[in-house]
Design a protein around this motif. Structure first.
Motif, short mmCIF file in Angstrom:
data_model
loop_
_atom_site.label_atom_id
_atom_site.label_comp_id
_atom_site.label_asym_id
_atom_site.label_seq_id
_atom_site.Cartn_x
_atom_site.Cartn_y
_atom_site.Cartn_z
N LEU A 235 0.81 -1.21 0.00
CA LEU A 235 0.00 0.00 0.00
C LEU A 235 0.85 1.26 0.00
O LEU A 235 0.55 2.23 -0.70
N GLU A 236 1.92 1.26 0.81
CA GLU A 236 2.72 2.46 1.03
C GLU A 236 4.21 2.10 1.01
O GLU A 236 4.84 1.98 2.06
N PRO A 237 4.80 1.94 -0.18
CA PRO A 237 6.22 1.59 -0.24
C PRO A 237 7.13 2.60 0.45
O PRO A 237 8.23 2.26 0.88
N LYS A 322 4.89 6.27 -4.33
CA LYS A 322 3.51 6.74 -4.29
C LYS A 322 2.61 5.73 -3.60
O LYS A 322 2.75 4.53 -3.76
N SER A 323 1.65 6.23 -2.85
CA SER A 323 0.73 5.35 -2.16
C SER A 323 -0.22 4.70 -3.15
O SER A 323 -0.42 5.18 -4.27
N PHE A 324 -0.81 3.62 -2.73
CA PHE A 324 -1.76 2.91 -3.58
C PHE A 324 -2.95 3.81 -3.89
O PHE A 324 -3.46 3.84 -5.01
N ALA A 325 -3.40 4.55 -2.88
CA ALA A 325 -4.55 5.43 -3.08
C ALA A 325 -4.26 6.50 -4.13
O ALA A 325 -5.10 6.81 -4.98
N THR A 326 -3.04 7.05 -4.10
CA THR A 326 -2.66 8.07 -5.08
C THR A 326 -2.68 7.50 -6.49
O THR A 326 -3.18 8.13 -7.42
N LEU A 327 -2.13 6.31 -6.63
CA LEU A 327 -2.11 5.69 -7.96
C LEU A 327 -3.52 5.33 -8.43
O LEU A 327 -3.85 5.52 -9.59
N LEU A 328 -4.34 4.82 -7.52
CA LEU A 328 -5.67 4.37 -7.91
C LEU A 328 -6.53 5.52 -8.41
O LEU A 328 -7.23 5.40 -9.41
N PHE A 329 -6.46 6.65 -7.70
CA PHE A 329 -7.32 7.77 -8.06
C PHE A 329 -6.60 8.83 -8.90
O PHE A 329 -7.17 9.85 -9.23
N GLY A 330 -5.33 8.57 -9.21
CA GLY A 330 -4.58 9.49 -10.05
C GLY A 330 -4.21 8.81 -11.35
O GLY A 330 -5.05 8.24 -12.03
N SER A 331 -2.95 8.87 -11.68
CA SER A 331 -2.49 8.25 -12.92
C SER A 331 -1.92 6.88 -12.61
O SER A 331 -0.92 6.76 -11.91
N LYS A 332 -2.58 5.85 -13.10
CA LYS A 332 -2.13 4.48 -12.86
C LYS A 332 -1.02 4.16 -13.83
O LYS A 332 -1.24 3.65 -14.92
#
Length: 473
Positions: A235-237, A322-332
């Motif tokens: 989730l949060e590397p 990048k957090s999983f949430a950032t990727l999911l709702f941003g640029s995958k």
């Protein structure tokens, strides 16, 4: 022979944590009213006094903030003032109905026994222990607090929380006794005598609580064990550095526990002798070892495979920060598919398909420990801690029980756990992850499954009935 005593055992209530309007907030127990109703009902279930045993983690000190500024949470409140403040907040603001029900239970002539767990270690502090008695126990009532890492025996039953068996969460009662001894005399606690909390407590206070506002499900995966590390990394590397520090503390705790096992017949205390244990020399990459044990991949959640000559600590993770949430709702971008599979692998390592079977123990050590304890006059053993209810026959002729939890538990969908890269539909996996991040658990198996263990005993302390029971209101 007619029963003269009925004993009810519940554990892992996890009362505490600030709620939010329409959301669980920092609570993992959201059913305080159900719990109060259950306690109030016990006295009317038989024609003789009943005994209620709260088997550890009744309160969740780790879920309560210590400050409105960084650091917000503490892995242990070492002063009595801080411990008292937290207990009062939980009792008066979070669950006053439960406290009232416990008092009424005692006022009606019944018995109450409380054991601490690894989330409410502060109950052992002298002033906090005294305040707990004031809150729940009217003068002259039948109340007992079982501290110092002791188990509780009633007839042919032995009861303990179970964190003693868990390397990540075992409590060093030898050092805790020293800490409390100084406080009881009004003395300052010097660093060499200060209690060192378990690695699991450090994990909650320094990492899990910090990402909980984004990933509300994260602390519904219990207990805090090795497999939590890859879940958090997926989730949060960017938390790799913090996890590496906790992994070192985990390794040191295991070493201390192993040393103690060589000298004592039980592992209640983890730090033998009167002198503090010197810091361990960091000769290994413990986080890498954990990832290897749980997933078979030391380079987990890194974009490039680890160089055989380098430790995980030496590999740059900037492109995975990048957090999983950032990727999911941003640029995958950049390895989105791999990130999905990484999270799936981590969740599968944490929770197997058999985790909720009541007739099989999937957590290492618990059934063996129960078999070892059940000898002579003792036939039944009750643990808590894992949040997974169990009733398993053992050679003593009795049962190993786990008293489960009254907190919410996240049960991952079986079809998700069965997925692998060869046939996992990427769209379905992405939808599952989206639901996790959006805190939409509507498709998940029921999260609230309260249970209790009940014993009916005769005048000689023999259990004529022993059963794991569901509470349905």
């Amino acid at each position: 022979m007619a029963a003269v005593r009925t004993v009810y055992v519940v554990s892992d209530l996890h009362l505490g944590g600030e709620p939010e309007e329409g959301r669980r907030g920092f609570r993992i127990c959201t059913h305080e009213n159900d719990l109060a109703t259950f306690i109030s009902s016990l006295g009317g279930r038989q024609d003789h006094p009943s005994e209620l045993v709260l088997n550890g983690d009744t309160f969740d000190f780790l879920a309560e903030k210590v400050s409105d500024k960084q650091p917000f949470w503490a892995d242990f409140r070492g002063t009595e003032q801080a411990g008292l403040k937290c207990l009062n907040t939980i009792a008066e603001d979070r669950c006053p109905g439960v406290i009232q029900a416990l008092r009424a239970h005692l006022e009606q002539g019944h018995r109450l026994v409380i054991l601490p767990g690894n989330h409410d270690i502060e109950l052992s502090l002298p002033a906090v222990r005294g305040r707990l008695r004031e809150l729940v126990a009217p003068r002259g009532c039948d109340y007992e607090f079982v501290g110092n890492g002791e188990a509780y025996r009633v007839g042919d039953v032995v009861i303990e929380h179970g964190d003693r068996i868990d390397d990540m969460n075992f409590v060093d009662y030898n050092l805790l006794r020293r800490h409390c001894g100084h406080l009881s005399r009004g003395m300052a606690v010097q660093p060499e005598n200060a209690f060192d909390p378990p690695a699991g407590s450090k994990l909650v206070a320094t990492v899990i609580n910090g990402i909980k506002t984004t990933y509300r499900f994260i602390d519904l995966l219990k207990p805090e064990k090795e497999a939590a590390f890859p879940v958090i990394l997926a989730l949060e590397p960017g938390r790799r550095g913090a996890l590496r520090n906790i992994a070192r503390a985990y390794r040191e705790g295991k070493r201390r526990r192993k040393e103690q096992l060589k000298q004592y017949s039980s592992d209640i205390s983890a730090r033998p002798g009167s002198e503090p244990t010197p810091p361990a020399v960091d000769q290994t990459d413990e986080l890498g070892d954990i990832l290897q044990r749980t997933l078979g991949r030391r380079d987990f959640a890194l974009s490039e495979p680890a160089d055989e000559s380098a430790g995980v600590a030496d590999i740059s993770a900037l492109d995975k920060a990048k957090s999983f949430a950032t990727l999911l709702f941003g640029s995958k971008k950049e390895g989105w598919d791999q990130r999905l599979y990484d999270l799936l692998d981590a969740l599968r390592a944490f929770q197997s398909g058999d985790a909720f079977r009541r007739d099989r123990e999937t957590e290492p050590g618990y059934e063996k420990a129960a078999r070892d304890l059940a000898y002579g006059p003792l036939r039944h053993v009750v643990f808590g801690h894992t949040h997974m209810a169990r009733q398993i026959a053992i050679p003593s002729g009795g049962f190993y029980f786990n008293s489960g939890t009254w907190a919410d538990v996240l049960r991952l969908p079986p079809n998700i756990l069965a997925m692998d890269k060869t046939y996992a539909p990427l769209a379905e996996l992405e939808q599952f992850v989206r639901e996790l991040v959006e805190n939409d658990f509507s498709r998940f198996t029921t999260m609230f499954k309260p249970v209790f263990v009940r014993f009916r005993q005769d005048e000689n302390g023999n259990s004529t009935e022993a059963a794991l029971c569901d509470y349905d209101g």
